[in-house]
Design an enzyme around this catalytic site. Sequence first.
Site, mmCIF file in Angstrom:
data_model
loop_
_atom_site.group_PDB
_atom_site.id
_atom_site.type_symbol
_atom_site.label_atom_id
_atom_site.label_comp_id
_atom_site.label_asym_id
_atom_site.label_seq_id
_atom_site.Cartn_x
_atom_site.Cartn_y
_atom_site.Cartn_z
ATOM 1 N N HIS A 1 -25.746 13.600 19.034
ATOM 2 C CA HIS A 1 -25.288 12.539 18.125
ATOM 3 C C HIS A 1 -23.976 11.918 18.640
ATOM 4 C CE1 HIS A 1 -24.769 10.801 13.957
ATOM 5 N NE2 HIS A 1 -23.507 10.773 14.379
ATOM 6 N N GLU A 2 -23.017 12.767 18.938
ATOM 7 C CA GLU A 2 -21.702 12.253 19.352
ATOM 8 C C GLU A 2 -21.770 11.585 20.725
ATOM 9 O OE1 GLU A 2 -19.588 11.943 17.183
ATOM 10 O OE2 GLU A 2 -20.355 13.377 15.710
ATOM 11 N N THR B 1 4.241 2.930 2.536
ATOM 12 C CA THR B 1 4.869 1.925 3.385
ATOM 13 C C THR B 1 6.388 1.915 3.225
ATOM 14 O OG1 THR B 1 4.273 0.361 1.659
ATOM 15 C CG2 THR B 1 2.935 0.344 3.631
ATOM 16 N N GLY B 2 6.910 2.760 2.361
ATOM 17 C CA GLY B 2 8.359 2.884 2.272
ATOM 18 C C GLY B 2 8.981 2.185 1.081
ATOM 19 N N PRO C 1 0.822 -1.214 0.000
ATOM 20 C CA PRO C 1 0.000 0.000 0.000
ATOM 21 C C PRO C 1 0.858 1.266 0.000
ATOM 22 C CG PRO C 1 -0.270 -1.249 2.063
ATOM 23 C CD PRO C 1 0.631 -2.036 1.185
ATOM 24 N N PRO C 2 0.269 2.401 -0.324
ATOM 25 C CA PRO C 2 1.033 3.645 -0.386
ATOM 26 C C PRO C 2 1.630 4.013 0.974
ATOM 27 C CG PRO C 2 -1.216 3.977 -1.173
ATOM 28 C CD PRO C 2 -1.137 2.592 -0.665
ATOM 29 N N HIS D 1 -22.839 8.025 20.286
ATOM 30 C CA HIS D 1 -21.722 7.123 19.967
ATOM 31 C C HIS D 1 -20.911 6.832 21.236
ATOM 32 C CE1 HIS D 1 -22.190 7.272 15.660
ATOM 33 N NE2 HIS D 1 -21.893 8.557 15.551
HETATM 34 P P1 ADP Z 1 5.799 4.472 -0.845
HETATM 35 O O1 ADP Z 1 6.810 4.637 -1.916
HETATM 36 O O2 ADP Z 1 5.659 3.063 -0.389
HETATM 37 O O3 ADP Z 1 4.487 5.064 -1.149
HETATM 38 P P2 ADP Z 1 7.594 6.181 0.514
HETATM 39 O O4 ADP Z 1 8.836 5.405 0.470
HETATM 40 O O5 ADP Z 1 7.473 7.261 -0.488
HETATM 41 O O6 ADP Z 1 6.338 5.249 0.430
HETATM 42 O O7 ADP Z 1 7.429 6.760 1.973
HETATM 43 C C1 ADP Z 1 7.220 8.140 2.214
HETATM 44 C C2 ADP Z 1 7.931 8.570 3.459
HETATM 45 O O8 ADP Z 1 7.382 7.916 4.598
HETATM 46 C C3 ADP Z 1 9.390 8.209 3.473
HETATM 47 O O9 ADP Z 1 10.152 9.209 2.862
HETATM 48 C C4 ADP Z 1 9.683 8.103 4.953
HETATM 49 O O10 ADP Z 1 9.923 9.357 5.526
HETATM 50 C C5 ADP Z 1 8.400 7.569 5.512
HETATM 51 N N1 ADP Z 1 8.420 6.122 5.624
HETATM 52 C C6 ADP Z 1 7.603 5.253 5.006
HETATM 53 N N2 ADP Z 1 7.886 3.994 5.335
HETATM 54 C C7 ADP Z 1 8.919 4.033 6.190
HETATM 55 C C8 ADP Z 1 9.657 3.049 6.873
HETATM 56 N N3 ADP Z 1 9.371 1.746 6.733
HETATM 57 N N4 ADP Z 1 10.657 3.456 7.668
HETATM 58 C C9 ADP Z 1 10.935 4.747 7.816
HETATM 59 N N5 ADP Z 1 10.277 5.726 7.194
HETATM 60 C C10 ADP Z 1 9.267 5.395 6.379
HETATM 61 ZN ZN ZN Z 2 -21.864 9.641 13.793
#
Ligand code: ADP
Ligand code: ZN
Length: 644
Positions: free
Chosen positions: A446-447, A229-230, A226-227, A450
């Site tokens: 409402h809140e 995640t590094g 997923p987006p 919950h």
């Molecule tokens: P992706 O390419 O998977 O979408 P990125 O590598 O661009 O994610 O991550 C964006 C930023 O989030 C990185 O520059 C870093 O600062 C932080 N980050 C994400 N994952 C990690 C990780 N596993 N360890 C340390 N920093 C991370």
């Molecule tokens: Zn609600």
Amino acid sequence: MNDSQKKSLIEQGQAGKVRHSRATGSAATGALTAVWLMLQGVLVSAPALTQTTKAQEPLSYSGLLEKIEEGQVNKIELDTARGVAQVYLKERNSTPQEVALFADDRNNQPLIEAARANNVDLDAQPTADGSAATWLLTHALLAFLLIGGLLMVLRRSGNASGQAMSFGKSRARFMMEAKTGVMFDDVAGIEEAKEELQEVVTFLKKPEKFTAVGAKIPKGVLLVGPPGTGKTLLAKAIAGEAGVPFFSISGSEFVEMFVGVGASRVRDLFKKAKENAPCIIFIDEIDAVGRQRGTGIGGGNDEREQTLNQLLTEMDGFEGNAGIIIIAATNRPDVLDSALLRPGRFDRQVMVDLPSYQGRLGILKVHARNKKLAPEISLEAIARRTPGFSGADLANMLNEAAILTARRRKEALTPLEIDDAIDRVTIGLKLNPLMDSKKKRLIAYHEIGHALLMTLLPNTDPLDKVTIIPRSGGIGGFAKPVPSEDSDFGLESRSRILDNIKIYLGGRASEEEVFGHDEVTQGATGDIQAVADYARRMVTRYGMSELGPLALERSGGEIFLGRDLMGQSVEYSNEMAVKIDHQVRTIVFTCYEEARRLIRENRIAVDRLVELLLEQETIEGDQFRQVVAEYTSSAEQQLVGQKI
Ligand code: ADP
Ligand code: ZN
Ligand code: MG
């Protein structure tokens, strides 16, 4: 342009006639006409100027004075710079004559006085000669520019085939970093992926090790996850560890409007990479180019397919030990063209998942390195509170906290800033509180609905806080639980899911109990949608209804445009559909009844909590539980959590 040019030529004065008549003689059309017209003007104008005046009988200064007295002069234009007067006589139909003036201005006084006395129009004129000169200059320049432009266009179309290539090249948008400066130490929480990729570093650093025993070095690694995640970070870290240059491009940048540009970019990229081997080529969002070919709405995308073909060709075009390793990232491996995943291409896949508790702790440690933390901050506590956060979310959250700290002029980050930053990242920007109004009161009820259920029901995470401070994105307020370790694994029991549904329904239940059926608002839309999703999944996917453990629908109901657009994920008959609807409805209605009952029976506590919330705008979990305990007897608590 043609017309206006002509017009300006005509209005230029004495020589206009001549130029005009010659110009109309030329037969060229379009842009060329304009050039011709002006060129001829340039050539003709110089002699024309002198000819017009010479052709007439010269008038002397004294002759002019006479004509003025006789009333034959219509108008005189004094051109002091050239020392002449243009005289327009009445009889001669305003064809002007030039009369030389005296060099000394004072000697021309009689002429001016005579003109005044006889009511002759007197005008001071800018140098006719000077204006003609500037006119010539600007128009000659324009003409040359135009000719130059025309020549360039002609030359371009002459060898268009060669042009296309450099056209793509000049706009190549890949980036090269000689040194990424990122090391494996900067990447935390994805240990398995790191371990697998450690090997890639060795491929780059010591290829002999592998080639000596006849092993082929893999060319491509696909990072899937997923987006945030590094993945990008990891690819950079490989380049950093191996000390090789890092070429990167995003898949979406390959896909251009012009057919052939993407393919030429791929060629350029690989050419540059080969010149700089050993190196890493990183292709982000490879699904943008790498989708299954020949699918999608409206037929294939020629440009994309060409680009993909070029990519495949390039990947086959170099030997494994050329020292180039291609790393690609995607979160949609399922839509990729199978040709991309064949051996010799991206045959290695590495999962980069959302971090677990330990992973989050590691990532927090990495990003806390350069931040000042107050001693009472516990990274463990933060890691526990942030299930579902990606590495990027955590980095972003810590940065938000640091910004808040600076804004509040504090020395170091405290738990308060962390708290606010988590809310900001997960829920949205804080907005100004609402004015006291009926709307605010309704949101409060409402809140509290919950929050009360979150507190009374047994199988829930405890309330963290409830607030009616609005947030960006149309959020009027929220009640949120302290996330527990359980939510980390997404392993939810039937009773937890049911209680969750009741909590979601608590907002609407409270509105209806307090304000009546007609006053409920669409503020509960999100809650109701969530309830519908949960209940349906219980029946069709989790096997948690009377229908038994039947998998009736598949997970991931999203439509992938790349593949199986009409992907059938429904696997039941019409009768079953009716049964499913019935089960879903039973779950939702039973939960709603339960939620309303709890609100009704604790109405005094609800009213008290609403007053408190309107007053404070936020109630922390502990204070909330205290108030609830004061108002609810132990007898009532016993009824809570009945099974359905
Ligand atoms: P992706 O390419 O998977 O979408 P990125 O590598 O661009 O994610 O991550 C964006 C930023 O989030 C990185 O520059 C870093 O600062 C932080 N980050 C994400 N994952 C990690 C990780 N596993 N360890 C340390 N920093 C991370
Ligand atoms: Zn609600
Ligand atoms: Mg990325």
